[in-house]
Design an enzyme around this catalytic site. Structure first.
Site, PDB file in Angstrom:
ATOM      1  N   GLY A  52      46.792  21.970  79.930  1.00 38.21           N
ATOM      2  CA  GLY A  52      47.145  23.236  79.319  1.00 38.21           C
ATOM      3  C   GLY A  52      45.945  23.922  78.711  1.00 38.21           C
ATOM      4  O   GLY A  52      44.793  23.512  78.930  1.00 38.21           O
ATOM      5  N   ASP A  53      46.226  24.943  77.910  1.00 35.75           N
ATOM      6  CA  ASP A  53      45.198  25.779  77.289  1.00 35.75           C
ATOM      7  C   ASP A  53      45.399  25.734  75.785  1.00 35.75           C
ATOM      8  O   ASP A  53      46.447  26.165  75.279  1.00 35.75           O
ATOM      9  CB  ASP A  53      45.333  27.215  77.806  1.00 35.75           C
ATOM     10  CG  ASP A  53      44.324  28.173  77.194  1.00 35.75           C
ATOM     11  OD1 ASP A  53      43.521  27.738  76.350  1.00 35.75           O
ATOM     12  OD2 ASP A  53      44.356  29.363  77.554  1.00 35.75           O
ATOM     13  N   PHE A  54      44.406  25.213  75.051  1.00 39.96           N
ATOM     14  CA  PHE A  54      44.612  25.056  73.605  1.00 39.96           C
ATOM     15  C   PHE A  54      44.641  26.384  72.853  1.00 39.96           C
ATOM     16  O   PHE A  54      44.941  26.415  71.666  1.00 39.96           O
ATOM     17  CB  PHE A  54      43.635  24.075  72.972  1.00 39.96           C
ATOM     18  CG  PHE A  54      42.161  24.311  73.212  1.00 39.96           C
ATOM     19  CD1 PHE A  54      41.590  25.575  73.188  1.00 39.96           C
ATOM     20  CD2 PHE A  54      41.322  23.222  73.430  1.00 39.96           C
ATOM     21  CE1 PHE A  54      40.237  25.766  73.372  1.00 39.96           C
ATOM     22  CE2 PHE A  54      39.951  23.400  73.629  1.00 39.96           C
ATOM     23  CZ  PHE A  54      39.410  24.677  73.589  1.00 39.96           C
ATOM     24  N   HIS A  85      32.954  23.763  67.113  1.00 37.97           N
ATOM     25  CA  HIS A  85      31.597  24.319  67.054  1.00 37.97           C
ATOM     26  C   HIS A  85      31.266  25.181  68.266  1.00 37.97           C
ATOM     27  O   HIS A  85      30.272  25.908  68.252  1.00 37.97           O
ATOM     28  CB  HIS A  85      30.561  23.212  66.850  1.00 37.97           C
ATOM     29  CG  HIS A  85      30.210  22.439  68.084  1.00 37.97           C
ATOM     30  ND1 HIS A  85      29.017  21.760  68.207  1.00 37.97           N
ATOM     31  CD2 HIS A  85      30.880  22.209  69.237  1.00 37.97           C
ATOM     32  CE1 HIS A  85      28.971  21.158  69.378  1.00 37.97           C
ATOM     33  NE2 HIS A  85      30.081  21.408  70.020  1.00 37.97           N
ATOM     34  N   ASP A 128      44.000  18.615  77.820  1.00 34.73           N
ATOM     35  CA  ASP A 128      42.849  19.447  78.179  1.00 34.73           C
ATOM     36  C   ASP A 128      43.247  20.274  79.401  1.00 34.73           C
ATOM     37  O   ASP A 128      44.412  20.248  79.816  1.00 34.73           O
ATOM     38  CB  ASP A 128      41.607  18.593  78.467  1.00 34.73           C
ATOM     39  CG  ASP A 128      40.303  19.322  78.120  1.00 34.73           C
ATOM     40  OD1 ASP A 128      40.160  20.491  78.528  1.00 34.73           O
ATOM     41  OD2 ASP A 128      39.430  18.731  77.474  1.00 34.73           O
TER      42      ASP A 128
END
Length: 344
Positions: free
Chosen positions: A234-236, A254, A210
């Site tokens: 990190g950045d997904f 969602h 995350d």
């Protein structure tokens, strides 16, 4: 007076019970719920019924006003008033207590918070433009606002934690991982679901992935899990850890439009070897207008972000476009299902 004779209400009676009446006064019901939550009224009913006067003295509230609010919520089934004028908690109201197992007090305070209230006021404009009402009210996206507003972020985090806690164990019970698998929880927050999964199967290892500031506050440092996990920040949207046998996305897709959801799924597909499994933990909307709790959540998504709840067919299409094949949907004892897909 209207509605007092016991006769069926005339179709044009403006005060007769009807879905229209329930909806028309719905914002008042929500405000009343927030009022008793803010003043922790339920905490003072844990040991039995009390009158409004007694409750007001204990909570520093105005007794006549409190009685009227409790009467309204009693009509809605949250409290019960006995013939002595004392109020008690009905079963559904037990979750308003701060000390109740699975307390939903923080969730109530989040959903009834002004940041959602202001968004609700803009829903008519959302119908005209398709833009999230939150952005119209605040001039920025929901998640960007939370980065700049620590009090709202704390309200949101507490509310989400109160809803996620009971869900995580139920989800973990609903899916059996094979022995020795490596599970990567993408956007896994502080690690509640990964904790539940690793606890149930002692041969599993896991990665909590995350934002760096989020995983820094993880909850995984427990003796029973020692040596079986690590965190990565990190950045997904950019990249996720490679080498997972299972990738998990719980309540992530969602939040995002199809375009952004495909970006997230694309980073996972690039990291996942063919045959790796992806578990999407999200509500699955029924087709048509069948009653379902996810319908409420879907409108919250409409208000706050650019995401949405999806049907099974919509999930299948989305996953297929990202290089995954949806194989099965497992219901759980709670709102979300587990959608199992394989990287192709």
């Amino acid at each position: 007076m209207a509605g007092t004779t016991g006769e069926p209400n005339h179709p044009t009676d403006p005060f007769g019970p009807s879905p229209l009446q329930d909806l028309m006064y719905g914002h008042i019901h929500g405000a009343a719920l927030r009022a008793v939550a803010v003043h922790r009224i339920a905490d003072h009913l844990g040991d039995g019924p009390r009158t409004a006067d007694d409750l007001a003295a204990r909570t520093g509230t105005h007794a006549p006003s409190l009685r009227r609010i409790l009467r309204l919520l009693a009509v809605r089934g949250l409290f019960h008033e006995d013939d002595r004028g004392a109020f008690r908690l009905d079963d559904s109201a037990q979750a308003l207590r701060t000390d109740a197992p699975g307390s939903q007090l923080a969730a109530v305070l989040m959903i009834t918070d002004p940041m959602f209230g202001r968004s609700t006021d803009g829903l008519a404009e959302t119908l005209r433009t398709g833009e999230p009402a939150f952005e119209l009210a605040y001039g920025t996206s929901f998640f960007e606002h939370l980065l700049k507003a620590p009090e709202d972020r704390a309200t949101f985090d507490a509310g989400m934690a109160s809803m996620s806690g009971p869900v995580e164990e139920l989800v973990a019970q609903s899916y059996t991982f094979p022995e020795g698998a490596r599970v990567i929880d993408v956007g896994g927050g502080r690690g509640g679901l990964l904790d539940a999964v690793l606890t149930r199967e002692p041969t599993l290892t896991g990665v909590l992935f995350d934002q760096p500031a989020t995983v820094a506050e993880h909850l995984l440092d427990r003796p029973g899990l020692a040596g079986r996990w690590h965190t990565e920040g990190g950045d997904f949207f950019s990249a996720v850890p490679p080498g997972g046998d299972f990738y998990v996305l719980k309540h992530i897709l969602h939040d995002w439009s199809d375009e952004d959801a495909l970006r997230i799924l694309g980073t996972i597909r690039r990291a996942a070897a063919p045959g790796s499994r992806l578990l999407v933990v999200d509500a699955v909307l029924p087709e048509g207008s069948a009653p379902h709790p996810a319908v409420n959540v879907d409108v919250v998504m409409l208000l706050a972000v650019r995401g949405r709840e999806r049907t099974a067919a919509e999930f299948s299409d989305l996953l297929g476009r990202a290089g995954f094949r949806l194989e099965r949907i497992l219901p759980t004892p709670t709102l979300p299902s587990v959608l199992e897909a394989v990287a192709v």
